[in-house]
Enzyme design. Structure first.
Site, mmCIF file in Angstrom:
data_model
loop_
_atom_site.group_PDB
_atom_site.id
_atom_site.type_symbol
_atom_site.label_atom_id
_atom_site.label_comp_id
_atom_site.label_asym_id
_atom_site.label_seq_id
_atom_site.Cartn_x
_atom_site.Cartn_y
_atom_site.Cartn_z
ATOM 1 N N ALA A 1 9.658 46.958 33.163
ATOM 2 C CA ALA A 1 10.355 46.302 32.050
ATOM 3 C C ALA A 1 9.378 45.776 31.011
ATOM 4 O O ALA A 1 9.759 45.518 29.858
ATOM 5 C CB ALA A 1 11.213 45.155 32.585
ATOM 6 N N LYS A 2 8.116 45.606 31.380
ATOM 7 C CA LYS A 2 7.143 45.018 30.471
ATOM 8 C C LYS A 2 6.780 45.936 29.303
ATOM 9 O O LYS A 2 6.212 45.483 28.313
ATOM 10 C CB LYS A 2 5.877 44.637 31.241
ATOM 11 C CG LYS A 2 6.107 43.571 32.312
ATOM 12 C CD LYS A 2 6.631 42.260 31.746
ATOM 13 C CE LYS A 2 6.691 41.176 32.810
ATOM 14 N NZ LYS A 2 7.148 39.879 32.266
ATOM 15 N N ASP A 3 7.121 47.217 29.400
ATOM 16 C CA ASP A 3 6.928 48.107 28.254
ATOM 17 C C ASP A 3 7.662 47.558 27.035
ATOM 18 O O ASP A 3 7.193 47.680 25.895
ATOM 19 C CB ASP A 3 7.498 49.504 28.548
ATOM 20 C CG ASP A 3 6.601 50.334 29.444
ATOM 21 O OD1 ASP A 3 5.560 49.807 29.910
ATOM 22 O OD2 ASP A 3 6.946 51.494 29.704
ATOM 23 N N ALA B 1 5.682 44.622 25.440
ATOM 24 C CA ALA B 1 4.401 45.070 24.886
ATOM 25 C C ALA B 1 4.609 45.730 23.528
ATOM 26 O O ALA B 1 3.928 45.400 22.549
ATOM 27 C CB ALA B 1 3.714 46.038 25.852
ATOM 28 N N THR C 1 2.572 43.784 32.721
ATOM 29 C CA THR C 1 2.430 43.586 31.277
ATOM 30 C C THR C 1 1.104 44.167 30.802
ATOM 31 O O THR C 1 1.032 44.795 29.741
ATOM 32 C CB THR C 1 2.511 42.093 30.908
ATOM 33 O OG1 THR C 1 3.749 41.566 31.367
ATOM 34 C CG2 THR C 1 2.410 41.891 29.405
#
Length: 344
Positions: A46-48, A51, A78
């Site tokens: 999910a950190k895409d 970012a 992340t």
């Protein structure tokens, strides 16, 4: 070339992750359960989303120029996403990582060209050796750098408000009744919850926290209790500080899960649903199990569980029998079941 169907880069693949019906692992539970599988992002988490969103916002504000350096504090995911986006946008990347992060994650960060500082996990947040303080120092000492600071960055929330929330609302045709998500920085649960509650204030947002974290008690009392803090193994879940990227007012309640239960539940998801997911996904599913046992759901409930990342980042931990054994997570019967049989 004409008629070739292709994306310009992997950045165009971020978001629009699938919602998967969970029939097997929830067969004895009340309600209808769906997993939001964030491992389908190109960076496998999910950190895409944050970012790409945060860096593009920095570019719009003129804070970033080609060749600048991105600095961040991360438990691994992340950092990987920032390194991936940085490659394609022409930035350098320096990451301060907790020593609790799996070796798999750290190796992946190096493979993506990031410079990595591994910092001791079990020190106070204001200790000069903590990954929070190390990242701040690196930023101060590095000309032309931008510190993402996901724990205290409102854009962390905004990224999920503009993407994850609308996706879940549309994928469930507005029928979602409960959102279940782990809370680390709090950006995922807060941004998603903020959007969903604007559509329907009756949606219940249920956060998952770890034993050893201060988040649940702070939510209930608005007091930071350092006595709640002690070492735990789950990565990317819970905190020993209070992130401002957590909008506690959008969250209805928190449930705590143990390291062992979460590890076993991650393995169970693989064996029942064919979903090879990370440690926090196991924690989220374990939280759902506990909430069901408490009678939170009914047969008409439509429950969406955010599964944050992929299992490949935990091969040396959750999916490693020896690690599970040394943590005391296997009983004798399980040890027998896990042994590999070699044919001679």
């Amino acid at each position: 070339m004409k008629n070739i169907q292709a994306q310009d880069s992997v950045l165009e693949l971020i978001g629009n992750t699938p919602l998967v019906k969970l029939d097997r692992i929830t067969s004895k539970m009340n309600g209808h359960f769906y997993g939001k599988v964030e491992a389908f992002n190109p960076g496998h988490s999910a950190k895409d989303r944050i970012a790409l969103y945060i860096l593009e916002q920095a570019e719009k504000k003129g804070l970033l120029q080609p060749g600048d350096t991105i600095v961040e504090t991360t438990s691994g995911n992340t950092g990987f996403s920032i390194a991936m986006v940085s490659i394609l946008k022409g930035y350098k990347c320096i990451l301060a990582v907790s020593s609790k992060s799996s070796p798999d994650k750290i190796d992946m960060l190096k493979a993506m060209g990031a410079k990595v500082f591994v910092c001791p996990a079990h020190v106070p947040a204001d200790d000069p050796r903590s990954y929070y303080e190390v990242a701040k120092r690196i930023h101060e000492e590095t000309p032309g750098s931008v510190y993402i600071n996901q724990y205290f960055n409102e854009l962390n929330i905004d990224a999920h408000y503009h993407t994850t929330g609308p996706e879940i609302w549309n994928q469930t045709a507005g029928k979602i009744t409960h959102l279940v998500a782990c809370s680390g920085t709090g950006g995922t649960i807060s941004g998603t919850a903020r959007f969903l509650k604007e559509q329907n204030p009756d949606i219940k947002v249920l956060g998952i926290d770890a034993y050893g974290s201060v988040i649940q008690k702070y939510h209930e009392t608005r007091e930071f209790d350092k006595d709640e803090i002690y070492p735990y193994r789950i990565e990317g879940l819970g905190k020993n500080l209070i992130p401002t990227a957590t909008d506690f007012d959008t969250i209805d309640s928190f449930t705590k899960v143990t390291d062992a239960d979460s590890a076993h539940m991650a393995r169970e998801l693989a064996k029942t649903e064919g979903l090879f997911l990370g440690y926090t996904s196991g924690a989220a599913m374990q939280g759902v199990k506990q909430l069901n046992e408490e009678g939170v759901f009914d047969p008409n409930s439509v429950v969406v569980i955010i599964f944050p990342d992929h299992g490949s980042r935990y091969m040396s931990k959750v999916y490693n029998d020896e690690w599970m054994r040394t943590q005391g997570f296997f009983d004798l019967e399980e040890e027998k079941q896990q042994d590999i049989q070699y044919v001679k």
